[in-house]
Motif scaffolding. Structure first.
Motif, PDB file in Angstrom:
ATOM      1  N   SER A   1      -2.662  -1.237  -9.884  1.00 28.38           N
ATOM      2  CA  SER A   1      -2.819  -2.564  -9.831  1.00 28.38           C
ATOM      3  C   SER A   1      -2.001  -3.257  -9.477  1.00 28.38           C
ATOM      4  CB  SER A   1      -2.276  -2.429 -11.771  1.00 28.38           C
ATOM      5  OG  SER A   1      -1.276  -2.840 -10.849  1.00 28.38           O
ATOM      6  N   THR A   2      -1.284  -3.361  -8.242  1.00 24.93           N
ATOM      7  CA  THR A   2      -0.555  -3.762  -7.175  1.00 24.93           C
ATOM      8  C   THR A   2      -0.801  -3.645  -5.661  1.00 24.93           C
ATOM      9  OG1 THR A   2       1.272  -1.950  -6.153  1.00 24.93           O
ATOM     10  CG2 THR A   2       2.100  -3.167  -8.897  1.00 24.93           C
ATOM     11  N   LEU A   3      -2.040  -2.666  -5.469  1.00 24.45           N
ATOM     12  CA  LEU A   3      -2.418  -2.932  -4.388  1.00 24.45           C
ATOM     13  C   LEU A   3      -3.333  -4.720  -4.007  1.00 24.45           C
ATOM     14  CD1 LEU A   3      -4.173   0.806  -4.821  1.00 24.45           C
ATOM     15  CD2 LEU A   3      -2.313   0.657  -2.810  1.00 24.45           C
TER      16      LEU A   3
ATOM     17  N   ASP B   1     -11.238  -7.539   5.678  1.00 24.40           N
ATOM     18  CA  ASP B   1     -10.428  -9.196   5.795  1.00 24.40           C
ATOM     19  C   ASP B   1      -9.325  -8.936   4.444  1.00 24.40           C
ATOM     20  OD1 ASP B   1     -10.127 -11.480   4.332  1.00 24.40           O
ATOM     21  OD2 ASP B   1     -11.951 -12.789   5.696  1.00 24.40           O
ATOM     22  N   TRP B   2      -8.054  -9.473   4.786  1.00 25.09           N
ATOM     23  CA  TRP B   2      -7.064  -9.350   4.029  1.00 25.09           C
ATOM     24  C   TRP B   2      -6.560 -10.770   2.964  1.00 25.09           C
ATOM     25  CZ3 TRP B   2      -3.134  -5.903   3.868  1.00 25.09           C
ATOM     26  CH2 TRP B   2      -3.069  -4.262   4.676  1.00 25.09           C
ATOM     27  N   LEU B   3      -7.560 -11.569   3.618  1.00 27.75           N
ATOM     28  CA  LEU B   3      -7.546 -13.341   2.268  1.00 27.75           C
ATOM     29  C   LEU B   3      -6.844 -13.246   0.993  1.00 27.75           C
ATOM     30  CD1 LEU B   3      -7.973 -16.418   2.545  1.00 27.75           C
ATOM     31  CD2 LEU B   3      -9.921 -15.614   1.483  1.00 27.75           C
ATOM     32  N   ALA B   4      -6.870 -11.642   0.537  1.00 25.06           N
ATOM     33  CA  ALA B   4      -6.891 -12.669  -1.312  1.00 25.06           C
ATOM     34  C   ALA B   4      -5.937 -11.473  -1.295  1.00 25.06           C
ATOM     35  CB  ALA B   4      -8.081 -11.153  -1.553  1.00 25.06           C
ATOM     36  N   SER B   5      -5.213 -10.943  -0.356  1.00 27.49           N
ATOM     37  CA  SER B   5      -3.729 -10.286  -0.384  1.00 27.49           C
ATOM     38  C   SER B   5      -2.928 -11.427   0.799  1.00 27.49           C
ATOM     39  CB  SER B   5      -3.739  -9.333   0.252  1.00 27.49           C
ATOM     40  OG  SER B   5      -3.810  -8.926   1.987  1.00 27.49           O
TER      41      SER B   5
ATOM     42  N   ILE C   1       1.035  -1.696   0.019  1.00 27.38           N
ATOM     43  CA  ILE C   1       0.017  -0.032  -0.326  1.00 27.38           C
ATOM     44  C   ILE C   1       0.816   1.191  -0.076  1.00 27.38           C
ATOM     45  CG2 ILE C   1      -1.766   1.318   1.505  1.00 27.38           C
ATOM     46  CD1 ILE C   1      -2.629  -1.416   2.052  1.00 27.38           C
ATOM     47  N   ASN C   2       1.732   0.807   0.805  1.00 26.97           N
ATOM     48  CA  ASN C   2       2.911   2.360   1.114  1.00 26.97           C
ATOM     49  C   ASN C   2       3.454   2.806  -0.189  1.00 26.97           C
ATOM     50  OD1 ASN C   2       1.891   3.393   4.007  1.00 26.97           O
ATOM     51  ND2 ASN C   2       3.336   1.876   4.272  1.00 26.97           N
ATOM     52  N   ALA C   3       3.954   1.306  -0.938  1.00 25.09           N
ATOM     53  CA  ALA C   3       4.348   1.666  -2.248  1.00 25.09           C
ATOM     54  C   ALA C   3       3.446   2.355  -3.278  1.00 25.09           C
ATOM     55  CB  ALA C   3       5.095  -0.167  -2.936  1.00 25.09           C
ATOM     56  N   VAL C   4       2.675   2.020  -3.348  1.00 24.03           N
ATOM     57  CA  VAL C   4       1.666   2.803  -3.833  1.00 24.03           C
ATOM     58  C   VAL C   4       1.835   4.434  -3.753  1.00 24.03           C
ATOM     59  CG1 VAL C   4      -0.966   2.793  -5.582  1.00 24.03           C
ATOM     60  CG2 VAL C   4       0.480   0.421  -4.759  1.00 24.03           C
ATOM     61  N   LYS C   5       1.181   4.565  -3.148  1.00 20.76           N
ATOM     62  CA  LYS C   5       1.134   6.437  -2.538  1.00 20.76           C
ATOM     63  C   LYS C   5       2.593   7.217  -2.451  1.00 20.76           C
ATOM     64  CE  LYS C   5      -0.769   8.565   1.272  1.00 20.76           C
ATOM     65  NZ  LYS C   5      -1.646   8.844   2.468  1.00 20.76           N
ATOM     66  N   LEU C   6       3.724   6.317  -2.396  1.00 23.81           N
ATOM     67  CA  LEU C   6       5.668   6.525  -2.943  1.00 23.81           C
ATOM     68  C   LEU C   6       5.662   6.764  -4.042  1.00 23.81           C
ATOM     69  CD1 LEU C   6       7.040   5.128   0.360  1.00 23.81           C
ATOM     70  CD2 LEU C   6       6.349   7.039  -0.092  1.00 23.81           C
ATOM     71  N   GLY C   7       4.219   6.660  -5.345  1.00 26.18           N
ATOM     72  CA  GLY C   7       5.074   6.298  -6.613  1.00 26.18           C
ATOM     73  C   GLY C   7       6.017   5.028  -6.968  1.00 26.18           C
ATOM     74  N   LYS C   8       6.122   4.367  -5.640  1.00 26.08           N
ATOM     75  CA  LYS C   8       7.075   2.746  -5.986  1.00 26.08           C
ATOM     76  C   LYS C   8       6.527   2.224  -6.829  1.00 26.08           C
ATOM     77  CE  LYS C   8      10.127   4.542  -2.920  1.00 26.08           C
ATOM     78  NZ  LYS C   8      11.117   4.309  -1.373  1.00 26.08           N
ATOM     79  N   ALA C   9       4.899   2.001  -6.784  1.00 29.57           N
ATOM     80  CA  ALA C   9       4.718   0.655  -7.480  1.00 29.57           C
ATOM     81  C   ALA C   9       3.026   1.493  -8.075  1.00 29.57           C
ATOM     82  CB  ALA C   9       4.054  -0.441  -6.931  1.00 29.57           C
ATOM     83  N   PRO C  10       2.258   0.460  -9.405  1.00 30.95           N
ATOM     84  CA  PRO C  10       1.446   1.403 -10.053  1.00 30.95           C
ATOM     85  C   PRO C  10       0.196   0.867  -8.918  1.00 30.95           C
ATOM     86  CG  PRO C  10       2.619  -1.239 -11.112  1.00 30.95           C
ATOM     87  CD  PRO C  10       2.885  -0.631  -9.849  1.00 30.95           C
TER      88      PRO C  10
END
Length: 335
Positions: A135-137, A182-186, A124-133
């Protein structure tokens, strides 16, 4: 061979009173893996780089004096935590305490990635920091009151309740307070909770795995991984049962599957009941020892998906405990 139970309903028990004496209680974690990340923090107060432990499973235990041979491990379902088994939403005794008062040690878990078991926030933080797209959330899920009402079969639609519902709908707010994302899918595949349950069963040297809903399949998956330490499996309204072709690892483990009322009125639940019937039939045909317990077939009506919190929860608990007393046995040597 064991088939669907047909018998007179058990007498509703009185709630036990008086002191509850324990010989031990405590908690621990089991399993887990280390993850190193550069996105652990979004605030300059804390270093974003570091190593955290994730996928571990929290376990709380209580052991009564003169405990019976096999403890019961209680495994909650979707969008919930180990609170499922504690005090009911309207303040009555839950299964955890009742089992203790009946002489069984209890081990209550929070699934990996839920409750007191850590989640991995780095994606989650990687997306907010712009280090990941984006779609990776991770895919997260939270059950709203309206959807949960029908899933839990309190009534045909929110907020209408079945006239015979055993769930204390006047205290529904207490259930909604229990529900968590629920974080099951992650989580990784296979779900780390399954491997952690195997480690716990081995650590205990024998336990009854009692699961509910989403986690209903986990004890079966645990047995497919390693049968060591599994004295019996009780699956309360599982989201799925094993396929008939997958019963071989379970032939040495007594299995009970329990379903409540109003199943046929919900397209989500009727196929699940049918599939579990097929599983139990296949298990028995393969030389196993399985039973599907339908509460309406026993003359017990109105039970919801949350039968451990229903108004007659102790009556249902007695049926399960009677089965455990008659069927739990020394686990085979694991693979």
């Amino acid at each position: 061979m064991f088939h669907t139970a047909h018998a007179a309903p058990a007498q509703a028990p009185k709630t036990p009173t008086g002191p509850l004496t324990l010989s031990a209680q405590g908690s621990f974690f089991i399993g887990g893996r280390d993850v190193t990340s550069d996105t652990l923090s979004l605030t300059p107060k804390y270093d974003a780089h570091g190593t955290v432990t994730v996928d571990q499973m929290y376990v709380r235990y209580q052991i009564p004096q003169r405990a019976k041979r096999y403890p019961i491990t209680l495994i909650h379902g979707c969008c919930l935590t180990g609170m499922t088994w504690e005090t009911t939403p309207d303040g009555r005794m839950g299964w955890e305490e009742y089992f203790l008062r009946k002489g069984y040690a209890t081990y209550v878990i929070d699934q990996s990635g839920r409750g007191r078991s850590a989640t991995d926030i780095s994606a989650i933080n990687a997306v907010k920091l712009g280090k990941a797209p984006p779609s990776t959330l991770p895919d997260l899920f939270a059950a709203g009151h309206e959807a949960a009402w029908a899933i839990f079969r309190f009534g045909p639609r929110y907020p209408e309740a079945f006239k015979d519902t055993q769930f204390p709908v006047q205290a529904q707010a207490g259930l909604w307070q229990q529900m968590v994302p629920d974080w099951l899918a992650s989580l990784p595949t296979p779900n780390p909770t399954v491997a952690n349950l195997s480690k716990l069963a081995i650590k205990l040297g024998g336990t009854v795995l009692l699961s509910h809903s989403q986690s209903g399949i986990y004890p079966f998956q645990t047995a497919a991984m390693n049968t060591q330490g599994i004295a019996a499996i009780v699956s309360v309204e599982p989201g799925e049962c094993p396929k008939p072709g997958d019963v071989q690892p379970l032939t040495g483990i007594p299995v009970l599957v329990v379903f409540g009322d109003h199943i046929e009125e919900f397209p989500r639940w009727a196929p699940r009941l049918k599939a579990c019937h097929a599983f139990i039939d296949a298990l028995n045909a393969a030389g196993g020892k399985g039973q599907l317990m339908s509460l309406p077939a026993l003359g017990i009506h109105g039970n919801s998906h949350m039968m451990m919190q229903d108004k007659n929860n102790l009556q249902v608990a007695d049926l399960i405990l009677d089965w455990i007393a008659r069927n739990a046995r020394a686990p085979r040597r694991g693979r």
